[in-house]
Design an enzyme around this catalytic site. Structure first.
Site, PDB file in Angstrom:
ATOM      1  CG  ASN A 110       1.128 -21.753  45.236  1.00  0.00           C
ATOM      2  OD1 ASN A 110       0.696 -21.108  44.266  1.00  0.00           O
ATOM      3  ND2 ASN A 110       1.341 -23.062  45.183  1.00  0.00           N
ATOM      4  NE  ARG A 144       3.857 -22.861  41.762  1.00  0.00           N
ATOM      5  CZ  ARG A 144       2.841 -23.536  41.260  1.00  0.00           C
ATOM      6  NH1 ARG A 144       1.656 -23.454  41.828  1.00  0.00           N
ATOM      7  NH2 ARG A 144       2.999 -24.296  40.205  1.00  0.00           N
ATOM      8  CG  HIS A 178       5.153 -29.287  37.906  1.00  0.00           C
ATOM      9  ND1 HIS A 178       4.601 -30.195  37.028  1.00  0.00           N
ATOM     10  CD2 HIS A 178       4.128 -28.797  38.628  1.00  0.00           C
ATOM     11  CE1 HIS A 178       3.305 -30.242  37.205  1.00  0.00           C
ATOM     12  NE2 HIS A 178       2.975 -29.393  38.169  1.00  0.00           N
ATOM     13  NE  ARG A 233      -3.480 -27.856  33.623  1.00  0.00           N
ATOM     14  CZ  ARG A 233      -2.474 -27.719  34.472  1.00  0.00           C
ATOM     15  NH1 ARG A 233      -1.291 -28.208  34.191  1.00  0.00           N
ATOM     16  NH2 ARG A 233      -2.648 -27.075  35.607  1.00  0.00           N
ATOM     17  CD  GLU A 241       5.864 -27.883  43.832  1.00  0.00           C
ATOM     18  OE1 GLU A 241       4.927 -28.538  44.347  1.00  0.00           O
ATOM     19  OE2 GLU A 241       5.781 -27.324  42.733  1.00  0.00           O
TER      20      GLU A 241
END
Ligand code: AMP
Length: 404
Positions: free
Chosen positions: A7, A91, A180, A241, A383
């Site tokens: 990732n 990823r 996600h 964010r 994940e």
């Protein structure tokens, strides 16, 4: 199969070596501050002492070279040669409209990932850099791309179109994509497994609350709406964010404060959310601690975060005409009983009843009461495991059908 999962962020690489037969993580590692004067590498093989190194790494290629050397040099019972790695899973954040599933990476796939640089400028360039560097170090095994957006391809048009001229969708593919995806997919599948419920006819809301956060409505096993949009900026209030805001605020600020496009970008992505609201931290643990000590702004940031999450859950109950289960995951969702309690309070209208003792229990657990109409669960996400399993499947298939 032993699958290496990578990732790549802009200045970091997270990696895991996973045995897909018994779903076990054999090794975990993290390289941070790539491109800085000194980079930090941490690695831990199962059952061995973690190692930490400080070293200068200019780019992702240099970082991956160091990772490969460390993997082989480390004392361990699981990997003695890089030849034992059977596939690499990457990823990739944005698959645009092209990728509805994970794919074997060839030149066309690399080009398509590059074509999405425009719409994912922070994520896709380092993802592709990682792919190219890993291919150099492990040239003889299949490399597979697993997209954050893929699970959300089932979102219907009425939920993915924005209320802007349709021409902009046709010309630039401006629409909701959602992110996600591997996490929402994983926890929903774990829920079906653990509850014994069938996908068909079951309505779930999955809340991935971490530094980034998103909530997804899943009906009959398919994502039908999600809070992140064209980019990961939309939706929930996140660590740094903003999530949803009125776009007019930006026109107003551009005029008032003479902001450049880059300033606006940084304001919304890096200086907003929990950090901006509290003026103190984007990390939920810090905010909970300070709020406990009486800091009003930290408490306000927590309240805004929880209210936004509650609104999305309510919206998705409406979108699905009900809900059977609500799942919490991600760093905040898995670990903070306080945040779960604040989000779920006053939801009698939906028949949600939380058991305070169960909610205080750590780990994978049901937190609703036995007579709650809606089952509420905490399910830790994984994940990397989804990426490894997809990569193993695609690698096997590519051996059997090399012309596919
Ligand atoms: P993630 O991006 O999934 O790693 O999640 C990171 C977020 O989880 C940060 O805001 C952390 O403060 C938060 N987090 C981790 N552990 C806890 C905890 N025990 N209580 C509250 N927040 C936590």
């Amino acid at each position: 199969m032993k699958i290496f999962v990578i990732n790549c962020g802009s200045s970091s690489i997270k990696y895991q070596l996973i045995d897909t037969e018994n779903r076990e993580t054999l090794c975990k590692g993290l390289v941070e501050r790539i491109g800085a004067v000194t980079s930090i590498v941490k690695q831990e093989f199962k059952g061995e002492k973690p190692i930490k190194k400080t070293i200068a790494l200019d780019n992702h290629a240099a970082a991956l070279k160091t990772i490969m050397e460390l993997l082989i040099a480390a004392d361990n019972d699981y990997l003695h040669s890089l030849d034992e790695i059977e596939a690499v899973g990457h990823r990739v954040v944005h698959g645009g409209e092209t990728f509805k599933d994970s794919v074997l990476i060839d030149e066309d796939v690399e080009e398509a990932i590059q074509a999405a640089f425009d719409i994912a400028p922070l994520h896709n360039p380092p993802n592709l850099q990682g792919i190219r560097a890993a291919k150099k170090h492990l040239p003889n095994v299949p490399h597979v791309a697993v997209f954050d957006t893929a699970f959300h391809h089932s979102i219907p048009q009425h939920a993915f179109l924005y209320g802007i001229p349709n021409r902009l969708y046709r010309r630039y593919k401006i629409r909701r994509y959602g992110f996600h995806g591997t996490s929402h997919y994983y926890v929903s599948r774990q829920y079906y497994k653990e509850s014994g419920k069938s996908k068909d006819g079951t309505k779930i809301i999955t809340c991935h609350l971490g530094n980034g956060g998103s909530i997804t409505a899943i009906k009959d096993g398919l994502s039908i709406d999600t809070s992140m949009g064209f980019t990961p900026l939309e939706g929930l209030v996140m660590g740094t964010r903003s999530g949803d805001i009125d776009p007019s605020i930006m026109f107003y600020l551009i005029e008032k404060e003479e902001l450049s496009l880059a300033n606006v970008h940084a304001l919304l992505n890096k200086h907003s959310g929990l950090l901006g609201l509290s003026g103190y931290a984007g990390d939920m643990r810090d905010l909970l601690e300070e709020a406990e000590n009486g800091d009003r702004r930290c408490q306000e940031a927590i309240d805004v975060f929880c209210y936004r999450a509650k609104k999305y859950i309510g919206a998705y109950i409406a979108a699905m005409n009900g809900v059977d289960a609500i799942i919490f995951t991600g760093g905040i969702g898995e670990n903070s009983s306080k945040i779960r309690e604040l989000i779920l309070k006053d939801m009698q209208y939906a028949g949600v009843k939380i058991d305070a003792d169960r909610n205080a229990t750590r780990g994978n657990t049901v937190i609703s009461t036995n007579d709650s109409n809606v089952e509420v669960m905490v399910i830790p996400t994984n994940e990397e495991l989804v990426i490894a399993i997809d990569s193993a499947k695609i690698a096997l298939a590519s051996k059997q059908t090399p012309w596919a």
